[in-house]
Write an enzyme that holds these catalytic residues in place. Structure first.
Site, PDB file in Angstrom:
ATOM      1  N   HIS A   1     -24.843  64.976   6.311  1.00 25.50           N
ATOM      2  CA  HIS A   1     -23.758  64.129   5.860  1.00 25.50           C
ATOM      3  C   HIS A   1     -22.431  64.885   5.889  1.00 25.50           C
ATOM      4  O   HIS A   1     -21.389  64.334   6.256  1.00 25.50           O
ATOM      5  CB  HIS A   1     -24.086  63.613   4.451  1.00 25.50           C
TER       6      HIS A   1
ATOM      7  N   GLU B   1     -21.241  64.976   9.336  1.00 27.70           N
ATOM      8  CA  GLU B   1     -20.647  63.681   9.672  1.00 27.70           C
ATOM      9  C   GLU B   1     -19.182  63.650   9.203  1.00 27.70           C
ATOM     10  O   GLU B   1     -18.300  63.193   9.936  1.00 27.70           O
ATOM     11  CB  GLU B   1     -21.473  62.568   8.995  1.00 27.70           C
ATOM     12  N   HIS B   2     -18.913  64.149   7.999  1.00 27.41           N
ATOM     13  CA  HIS B   2     -17.524  64.195   7.513  1.00 27.41           C
ATOM     14  C   HIS B   2     -16.678  65.175   8.329  1.00 27.41           C
ATOM     15  O   HIS B   2     -15.563  64.875   8.735  1.00 27.41           O
ATOM     16  CB  HIS B   2     -17.486  64.630   6.035  1.00 27.41           C
TER      17      HIS B   2
ATOM     18  N   GLU C   1     -17.837  61.610  -3.826  1.00 31.87           N
ATOM     19  CA  GLU C   1     -18.707  60.537  -3.314  1.00 31.87           C
ATOM     20  C   GLU C   1     -20.035  60.534  -4.083  1.00 31.87           C
ATOM     21  O   GLU C   1     -20.563  59.475  -4.422  1.00 31.87           O
ATOM     22  CB  GLU C   1     -18.922  60.762  -1.816  1.00 31.87           C
TER      23      GLU C   1
END
Lengths: 432, 432
Positions: free
Chosen positions: B62, B65-66, B142
Site C-alpha cells: 500500500h 502504491e502511495h 488513513e
C-alpha cells in the site's frame, strides 16, 4: 493543453435526442435515448426534500422514501422487491435536502414493469401502521450508524450550524425523537400534499423510446392530484461554530462559507474554484496539505448549490498532533486564492470538469439523474454544449472574484473528534 | 420469469473483440475495445498484494502504491498530478490482499500520455526519503480514519480472526507500527523484487486500438526485470472470535465461514447463495431481518474469493437493544438455507447476477478492471457467455450443497461496538 478537448469544447456538442413532454396534469416526462446499450435507467424525481418539512415532521421525506417500498394496495413489500429482482433489475431511492428520487435500472424490455411499480408505490402505498413501526426502528438504526461515523455526521452538524434552525439546516434522516413521532397518517398525508404532479419528473436514459414511455406514464400515473406546491422556507445562511470532542483517533474539520445557487451567474466560477482549490491531486489543498506537509489523508473542497443559495466547503480529517498546523494552512490557502489564480490551473480545472461532463455521458443512471435534476432546478434540460460553454467562459479573474465574494462571508466551522488542539472560530476568523 | 433475459442467456453473448498479447519479457497486454465511447480506461494490475508481504513489512504494498505518485527520475509528484489533470484525465490506485492496481481514465487521444506516466511511476519512482517520511504520516492518518469507522475496521478484525497470524489475515494498510518502520530502500526493494513483468497486466477498455497500445507498452515498459515471482503463503482458514466493546451507538457483527476460491467448482453456486441469502431487497436476510423484524438498517451476505480460498460472510449493524434478537435470526437463516432453497429464488438470484454482468459491460473502467483481474486470476479472459453459462448451471440442489459445505466450517465472529448483549461464539456455534 486544450487540444484534446478542442473539438468538443469548440464545436457544438453532438446532437442529442433529449425529449420532454408535459402531461395535462403537469407531470413532466423526459428521455435521453442511447442506442448503444441494452439497459434503461428510469426514475421519478420529486421537488420535495427535507427543507420542505415542518420542524416537528423532520425526517418525514426520508421515511416516505422508505415506506414507499413497504406495500401498496396491490403489492406487499416482498412483491415489490421480488418483481423487480426476478428480471434482474434493481430499484433504489434517496432523499436529499431538496429532492426525493425513486429509480430503477433494468434490461430495456422490463421498462413497463418498472413504470408500473414506480407509479404504484408513489400513488397507492398503504403506509400500514405495523410496517411503519418496524421501519421507524430501521431508520433509527440508520441514524445511529451515521452518528457513529465521524466523517459523515460532522457534515450534518456543519449544515445545522450554517443555517441554524431553518429547514435547510435540519438532517435529512430526521432525529431519533422526530422519527419516533412519525405516524402512518402524517406520512401518507405528507405524500398527498407534496407529491403533486407539477413537482414530479419522470426521467429515463438508455434504450428507451420517448413516446412509449409517455404512454406508460399516462396509463399508470392517473391518481395524482394537482395541488399548490408548498414551497420550503428560503435559505438564509448564518454561519457559526460547532465543536464536539469525541474519544476517537482523528479530528474532522469542516470549514464553510456562504455559497451560490444553481442559477447564480457565479455558479460555474465557484465549481472551477472548488476544483482548483481541492478537487484533485493537482489541487492546491491536496498539494499543500497532503503532498508537501503530510498533514492529512483526506482534504478537499466542494461547492454545493441549492435553488436559492449554496455552501462552499473545505474538509479535512487529521490526527490531533497535526491539527494545530492544519487550520492555519487552510486559512493561508484561502487567503492566497483570493488574490491570485494562475490561468494554467484554471485551464486544468476546466479540463477536469469538461472531461467529467463527457464521462458522465457514458452511464444510463448518471444521464437519467442529471436530466431529472436539470428539469427540477432549471425547468429545462441543459445541453452539454451549454455546460461546456459556460465552463469555457470562466477565466482566472472570474475565479478570483468569486473567491473574494465567498470568503468574505461569515465562516461556518464544524469540528468533531480529537479536537482539543483546534483553534476556536474567533482565532480562525482572525487569520482570514 | 426468465423471458427478458432468455435471448442473452440462451444464445451466445455478442462477440467481443478482446485481444491479448504476451510480450517477450512476460508482460501481458489486454484490450476490450468499445466503439461507442470517447474515453478509455487503462491501468496496470500487479499480482502483488498484502498477502505477499513479510510480517515486518506489512503495509509495504500500500505504501508503494502511495509512493508511486511521489516522484520519478523525470517527474515530481506535482508533475504526475498536473500532466494527467491538464487533459482532464484522472489517475488512481488501490491495493488489496492479492493485487495492486494503478489506473487512469481519460479521453482516448491522451492514452499515450497515460501509458507514459504509468510506465514511469512503476519503473522509475525515486522513493525519496523525505517524501516517504511525509507519506508515512499520511498513511498513518488513513489507518486512524479506518479505526474510527466501526463498519470499516470490523472487517479487518474479521479477516485477522479468520486467518490468524497468516499474511492473508493482515490489514492492507499495515499497522501504525509497521508503517513507521518502512524505509525508502525497503519500499524500492519490494517493488524491484515483486513487480516482475510476468506478474503484471496492462489492460484497457474503451476507445482503444490493441496494436497501438502494445506499441506504447513496448516503448515505455523497457526497464522491468524478469524475476521468479515470490508467491504468498497459502491461505489456511482458522476461524475464531474477536470482540471489541466500544462506546458507540451501534454493534457491528461479521459472521463468516471458510469460503471457496475463484477456480473452485462451487464458486458460482457460492455467489448465487450469497445473492439469495443477502444480496438484494428480496433476499432472505433483508426480508427477515429488516423488513419483517426491523432489526437492522444494514444486513447483507457476500462471498469473497482468493486464488486458494475464500470467505463467506454475513454482516449486520444494529443497536444494542436489538442485538440479542439479531444473532439467533442470522443462525436460523443459515440453518434454513442449508436444507431448502426454492427454484424461484435461485432463478431470481441468477437473474440479478446475469443483469449485473450485462450492466457491468457499459462502463470502461468496470470492463478494464474485470479483464485485468481475469488475466491475473484465471490466466485468460473469461467471456460473458462463459460466466452466464456457469450461472445458468447453478440449480437449487447446487446451492443447498454449497451452503452445507460452507456452513459446516468453523465460524469466525468479529463484533465491535455496543456489543454487551452479544452472544459469545460458543453459544452462537451451538445454534448452527
Amino acid at each position: 493543453m486544450t487540444h484534446a478537448l478542442g473539438t468538443v469544447a469548440g464545436a457544438p456538442a453532438p446532437a442529442t435526442a433529449i425529449r420532454e413532454t408535459r402531461l395535462p396534469n403537469g407531470l413532466r416526462v423526459v428521455t435521453d435515448p442511447m442506442d448503444t446499450v441494452e439497459t434503461v435507467s428510469v426514475g421519478v424525481w420529486a421537488d420535495v426534500g427535507a427543507r420542505h418539512e415542518p420542524a416537528d415532521l423532520n425526517g418525514v421525506c426520508h421515511m416516505l422514501e422508505h415506506m414507499a417500498f413497504k406495500g401498496t394496495r396491490r403489492r406487499t413489500a416482498l412483491d415489490i422487491a421480488v418483481e423487480m429482482e426476478d428480471v434482474g433489475g434493481h430499484m433504489n431511492a434517496y432523499t436529499s435536502r431538496e429532492h426525493t428520487a425513486f429509480y430503477a435500472k433494468m434490461l430495456h424490455q422490463d421498462l413497463p414493469l418498472a413504470v408500473d411499480i414506480l407509479a404504484d408505490i408513489l400513488q397507492h402505498s398503504v403506509f400500514d401502521p405495523e410496517e411503519l413501526a418496524r421501519e421507524r426502528s430501521v431508520v433509527v438504526q440508520e441514524i445511529y450508524q451515521s452518528i457513529d461515523t465521524p466523517d459523515d455526521i460532522v457534515f450534518d452538524h456543519f449544515q445545522a450550524t450554517a443555517y441554524g434552525d431553518q429547514p435547510l439546516g435540519r438532517p435529512v434522516l430526521g432525529t431519533v425523537e422526530s422519527v419516533e413521532r412519525l405516524e402512518s397518517d402524517t406520512v401518507g398525508g405528507f405524500q398527498r400534499t407534496h407529491y403533486s404532479p407539477d413537482r414530479l419528473v419522470v426521467a429515463a436514459a438508455g434504450k428507451v423510446d420517448h413516446d412509449a414511455l409517455v404512454g406508460l406514464v399516462e396509463r399508470h400515473f392517473t391518481a395524482l392530484d394537482r395541488r399548490l406546491p408548498a414551497t420550503g422556507q428560503g435559505a438564509r445562511y448564518t454561519g457559526g461554530e460547532y465543536r464536539e470532542p469525541r474519544a476517537v483517533e482523528q479530528a474532522h474539520i469542516v470549514l464553510g462559507f456562504d455559497g451560490v445557487a444553481y442559477e447564480d451567474p457565479d455558479y460555474y466560477a465557484s465549481i472551477v474554484l472548488a476544483t482548483l482549490l481541492g478537487g484533485g491531486m493537482s489541487s492546491r489543498l491536496f498539494q499543500e496539505v497532503r503532498e508537501k506537509r503530510g498533514l492529512a489523508y483526506t482534504v478537499s473542497a466542494f461547492a454545493s448549490a441549492y435553488v436559492d443559495g449554496g455552501l462552499f466547503t473545505l474538509y479535512a480529517g487529521t490526527g490531533p498532533e497535526d491539527l494545530a498546523a492544519l487550520t492555519p494552512v487552510l486559512c493561508e490557502e484561502i487567503n492566497k486564492v483570493r488574490v491570485s489564480v494562475g490561468s494554467d490551473e484554471v485551464a486544468r480545472a476546466r479540463a477536469q470538469l469538461r472531461a467529467g461532463v463527457l464521462m458522465g455521458q457514458e452511464s444510463t443512471s448518471g444521464r437519467c439523474e442529471q436530466l431529472a435534476r436539470q428539469i427540477l432546478v432549471y425547468g429545462r434540460p441543459i445541453s452539454n454544449a451549454e455546460v461546456l460553454e459556460a465552463l469555457e467562459a470562466v477565466d482566472a479573474a472570474a475565479v478570483v472574484r468569486v473567491a473574494e465574494r465567498l470568503f468574505r462571508t461569515a465562516p461556518t466551522l464544524a469540528a468533531l473528534g480529537a479536537i482539543d488542539a483546534m483553534d476556536p472560530l474567533d482565532r480562525l476568523r482572525a487569520r482570514l
